[in-house]
Scaffold this active site. Structure first.
Site, PDB file in Angstrom:
ATOM      1  CG  ASP A  63     -30.723 -12.111  31.709  1.00 11.84           C
ATOM      2  OD1 ASP A  63     -31.597 -11.679  32.238  1.00 11.84           O
ATOM      3  OD2 ASP A  63     -29.580 -11.778  32.361  1.00 11.84           O
TER       4      ASP A  63
ATOM      5  CB  SER B 179     -23.479  -8.998  36.530  1.00 13.30           C
ATOM      6  OG  SER B 179     -24.325  -8.441  36.631  1.00 13.30           O
TER       7      SER B 179
ATOM      8  CG  HIS C 156      -1.935  -1.173   1.583  1.00 13.83           C
ATOM      9  ND1 HIS C 156      -1.398  -2.362   1.882  1.00 13.83           N
ATOM     10  CD2 HIS C 156      -3.028  -1.241   1.248  1.00 13.83           C
ATOM     11  CE1 HIS C 156      -2.325  -3.541   1.802  1.00 13.83           C
ATOM     12  NE2 HIS C 156      -3.427  -2.681   1.563  1.00 13.83           N
TER      13      HIS C 156
ATOM     14  CG  HIS D  20      -5.933   1.875  -0.249  1.00 10.34           C
ATOM     15  ND1 HIS D  20      -5.861   2.532   0.894  1.00 10.34           N
ATOM     16  CD2 HIS D  20      -6.074   0.449   0.110  1.00 10.34           C
ATOM     17  CE1 HIS D  20      -6.113   1.533   1.834  1.00 10.34           C
ATOM     18  NE2 HIS D  20      -6.276   0.485   1.273  1.00 10.34           N
TER      19      HIS D  20
ATOM     20  CD  GLU E 247     -20.049  -5.278  25.525  1.00 14.24           C
ATOM     21  OE1 GLU E 247     -20.987  -5.340  26.204  1.00 14.24           O
ATOM     22  OE2 GLU E 247     -19.819  -4.339  24.720  1.00 14.24           O
TER      23      GLU E 247
ATOM     24  CG  HIS F 226     -28.107 -11.992  28.217  1.00  9.50           C
ATOM     25  ND1 HIS F 226     -28.982 -11.210  27.327  1.00  9.50           N
ATOM     26  CD2 HIS F 226     -27.708 -10.974  28.821  1.00  9.50           C
ATOM     27  CE1 HIS F 226     -29.089 -10.135  27.325  1.00  9.50           C
ATOM     28  NE2 HIS F 226     -28.338  -9.643  28.269  1.00  9.50           N
TER      29      HIS F 226
ATOM     30  CG  HIS G 251     -23.670 -14.046  33.892  1.00  9.83           C
ATOM     31  ND1 HIS G 251     -22.924 -13.631  34.888  1.00  9.83           N
ATOM     32  CD2 HIS G 251     -24.895 -13.760  34.515  1.00  9.83           C
ATOM     33  CE1 HIS G 251     -23.564 -12.788  35.787  1.00  9.83           C
ATOM     34  NE2 HIS G 251     -24.877 -13.190  35.500  1.00  9.83           N
TER      35      HIS G 251
ATOM     36  CG  ASP H 196     -11.069   8.921   5.599  1.00  6.82           C
ATOM     37  OD1 ASP H 196     -11.724   9.828   6.185  1.00  6.82           O
ATOM     38  OD2 ASP H 196     -10.229   9.113   4.922  1.00  6.82           O
TER      39      ASP H 196
ATOM     40  NE  ARG I 233     -22.304 -14.120  39.824  1.00  5.99           N
ATOM     41  CZ  ARG I 233     -23.321 -13.306  39.834  1.00  5.99           C
ATOM     42  NH1 ARG I 233     -23.298 -12.424  39.120  1.00  5.99           N
ATOM     43  NH2 ARG I 233     -24.577 -13.599  40.558  1.00  5.99           N
TER      44      ARG I 233
ATOM     45  CG  PHE J  72     -21.977  -9.457  25.800  1.00  7.97           C
ATOM     46  CD1 PHE J  72     -23.004  -9.913  24.759  1.00  7.97           C
ATOM     47  CD2 PHE J  72     -22.486  -9.154  27.098  1.00  7.97           C
ATOM     48  CE1 PHE J  72     -24.187  -9.710  25.019  1.00  7.97           C
ATOM     49  CE2 PHE J  72     -23.910  -8.887  27.306  1.00  7.97           C
ATOM     50  CZ  PHE J  72     -24.789  -9.336  26.245  1.00  7.97           C
TER      51      PHE J  72
END
Length: 667
Positions: free
Chosen positions: A472, A387, A34, A265, A414, A476, A464, A161, A360, A440
């Site tokens: 949930d 949580s 490039h 480019h 996240e 989830h 979880h 960009d 947890r 997630f």
């Protein structure tokens, strides 16, 4: 750092042209790359590194150097050209000539650990600017701990960009403005071109107003006017906010036919266009040839950084010995002697009290012992502190003006959290951990992958961890997530079964300084299934938790996390019908796979029926149970309801384990 009093006798534009022609020649020789961005941003880079940036090629990793991040990593020849011109020993002219070739350090995109000048691996757009925000945060946090005499440096970024279009950029731009990271300066290569052509085809937002809304200092300059660029940098340095300098440039600057077009480019310019560019920019030199006066001017510019580094070393030498030792231990990420005693005491107490606690919560209890013992620890959560249970009573929040804290409220970001944690780790001195729900990891996966590629000690506290989270529902409840994470190279994926295993998994994560770790932790309470041992049994990835009394077995039940208790219950049920079962806890497949063959066969049981149980996807367990074995787990998405009912509904029970073993062995 600036040196406007003494200017090089060589015109700054000639020094910029050295970047341009090294870049286009290297891309042409490789027939890949490039050239457009290095040609367009050469003037900005020349001003930055001849007058402002504080780097020393003779000591590339000295702690108080400025950090430079080429977020637009496709323009890697800009970084490699700078490294060669400034005098970094690991990027000589042969490396430039072997750009993008197998075995060369000058990879297609900058790779952390390949060349000293690359502070991070960039290529996936947006990751670099996010790493840079983490580095800038690291600078402020370390400054708060050791003072401006030892820690006072800038983080400079060149972004395009594409970096600003990627969604992660909004997450980190917002965070940086909120935290008032004033020693962060981003140069936006505002050339109005992407691969598809003019940026107007895809976007019409006002980037300056966007950054202003996030509490950044903003300016717009002609990126081909060196004095305007220098003045903008001076203004940026004098403002307490992070700064965006929009540099209007021409992609492929100097190419008579192709400048300003998307054709520059991601493809070589061609010999004819390069020859025409040589004539247009008055560069009558052979490919890869830099005239002596220009090269000497670049090397002289680098001496500013050498002087700055030597002055810094004198300052450090004048500090009390204990402060010097603490500083360098901190920078190196050295774990203090005896830091694990608290975790060992915790394991003993859990065994004595036979606690029943969610992993947890056990993780939080482990952190109560870890945080006071490790000054480098920085925790946080993506708006799920209550949580994930990632905070402790010894921690204080990191806020603008209060960078001495050690807990970061990352917000609902996240992806940004993970990438900024990478930046903290890359900066040096910090061991970051951050929490969200296991499901997630889909949001942060690109940054986790970069943790793995760059061998960074970043700990992902993912709670979880199964259908056990309950009501949930399927959005989830993770199903495929552990299998997909286990498929990623160089990541330790650990799912502990109780509080004792949780402590051992934290030990492993903190001792592992060359790869990230994922701790998959339960929402529901789990009983203690282990007795205390000073040995870290999880360190081998899998081990025999319970063996038949006579040491012989008819089958092996393999489980992780909350399902280990199911396996133990199934073992009793099978014993009642005359089937001798061994139970194996396998918190970490990656570590188990590294063990000798004899150990793995001993644990799994050679020639016996095997069944694995995990309340997640069954994918991947085939290699442990074999063609004749069985896997009990999820083959569909979850459902909304109480956890115990969900386990029954999906057939992930002790009875189901016992039934499949009985059906196979009694037939």
């Amino acid at each position: 750092m600036t040196d406007t009093a003494t200017k090089s006798p060589v015109d700054i534009r000639k020094m910029a042209n050295a970047i341009r022609f090294l870049s286009m020649d290297a891309v042409q020789k490789a027939n890949s790359g490039h050239p457009g961005m290095p040609m367009g941003m050469a003037d900005v880079a020349a001003v930055l590194f001849t007058r402002f940036a504080k780097v020393d090629p003779t000591a590339p990793r000295w702690p108080d150097r400025d950090r430079f991040v080429l977020s637009a990593g496709h323009g890697s020849m800009l970084l490699y050209s700078l490294a060669y011109l400034l005098g970094y020993k690991d990027v000589d002219i042969e490396q430039i000539q072997n750009f993008r070739q197998l075995g060369a350090r000058t990879a297609g995109h900058p790779e952390y650990g390949h060349v000293d000048f690359a502070e991070t691996t960039t290529g996936p757009l947006g990751q670099g600017i996010a790493n840079a925000v983490g580095m800038a945060l690291g600078e402020r946090m370390m400054n708060a701990r050791f003072g401006s005499d030892l820690v006072d440096h800038y983080t400079w970024v060149i972004a395009g960009d594409g970096c600003l279009m990627e969604g992660i950029s909004q997450e980190v731009v917002s965070f940086a403005g909120h935290q008032k990271l004033g020693k962060l300066v981003v140069f936006w290569d505002d050339n109005q071109i992407t691969i598809d052509g003019e940026t107007s085809k895809a976007t019409s937002e006002d980037q300056l107003k966007r950054f202003e809304a996030a509490h950044w200092h903003t300016q717009a300059v002609d990126g081909h006017d060196p004095e305007a660029v220098a003045a903008a940098i001076e203004k940026a340095k004098s403002d307490p906010r992070p700064s965006l300098i929009a540099c209007r440039t021409v992609i492929g600057y100097g190419a008579p036919s192709l400048a300003g077009t998307a054709k520059t480019h991601g493809a070589p310019l061609g010999e004819a266009e390069i020859n025409a560019t040589r004539e247009a920019l008055d560069w009558p030199h052979a490919p890869f040839e830099v005239p002596e006066d220009v090269l000497n001017a670049w090397r002289a510019a680098a001496e500013r950084g050498t002087k700055a580094r030597r002055a810094w070393e004198q300052t450090v030498d004048a500090e009390p010995a204990d402060k010097r030792e603490a500083f360098f231990d901190f920078v190196a990420g050295k774990l203090p002697k005896g830091w694990e005693r608290g975790l060992d005491d915790y394991k003993k107490k859990c065994a004595e009290d036979q606690v029943k606690v969610a992993t947890r919560k056990a993780s939080q209890q482990c952190l109560e012992h870890i945080v006071p013992a490790l000054p480098q620890i920085v925790g946080g959560s993506a708006d799920l502190t209550g949580s994930n249970l990632t905070n402790t009573k010894q921690m204080s929040g990191v806020e603008a003006g209060h960078y001495a804290g050690n807990y970061v409220y990352w917000g609902v970001r996240e992806h940004g959290m993970a990438a900024m944690m990478n930046g903290l780790a890359l900066h040096g001195g910090f061991i970051p951990y951050g929490g969200t729900f296991l499901v997630f990891t889909d949001y942060l996966r690109p940054a986790l992958r970069m943790s793995a590629i760059m061998n960074q000690r970043v700990v992902y506290v993912m709670t979880h961890d199964s259908i056990g989270l309950g009501e949930d529902g399927p959005t989830h409840q993770p199903v495929e997530h552990l299998a997909s994470l286990r498929a990623m190279p160089n990541v330790l994926v650990m799912r502990p079964a109780d509080a004792i295993e949780t402590a051992e998994c934290w030990q492993i994560a903190l001792h592992t300084d060359d790869q990230p770790s994922v701790l998959a932790l339960s929402r529901q309470n789990l009983p203690t299934i282990r007795q205390y041992t000073p040995e870290n049994q999880c360190a081998k990835g899998g081990y025999v938790l319970s063996e038949p009394e006579d040491g012989t077995r008819d089958c092996t039940i393999i489980a992780t996390g909350s399902e280990v208790q199911l396996a133990l219950t199934a073992q009793v049920m099978l014993n009642n019908v005359g089937i001798k079962a061994a139970v194996v806890s396998m918190p970490c497949q990656e570590l188990f796979d590294q063990q000798p063959t004899d150990y793995r066969q001993q644990v799994l049981g050679k020639g016996v029926f095997r069944v694995a149980v995990e309340a997640l996807s069954t994918y991947g367990w085939e290699k442990y149970v074999g063609d004749d074995g069985a896997v009990i787990g999820m083959r569909q998405f979850g459902a909304s309801g109480p956890a115990d009912q969900l386990y029954q509904f999906f057939g992930i029970t002790a009875e189901a384990v016992a039934d499949v073993v009985t059906a196979r062995l009694k037939r």
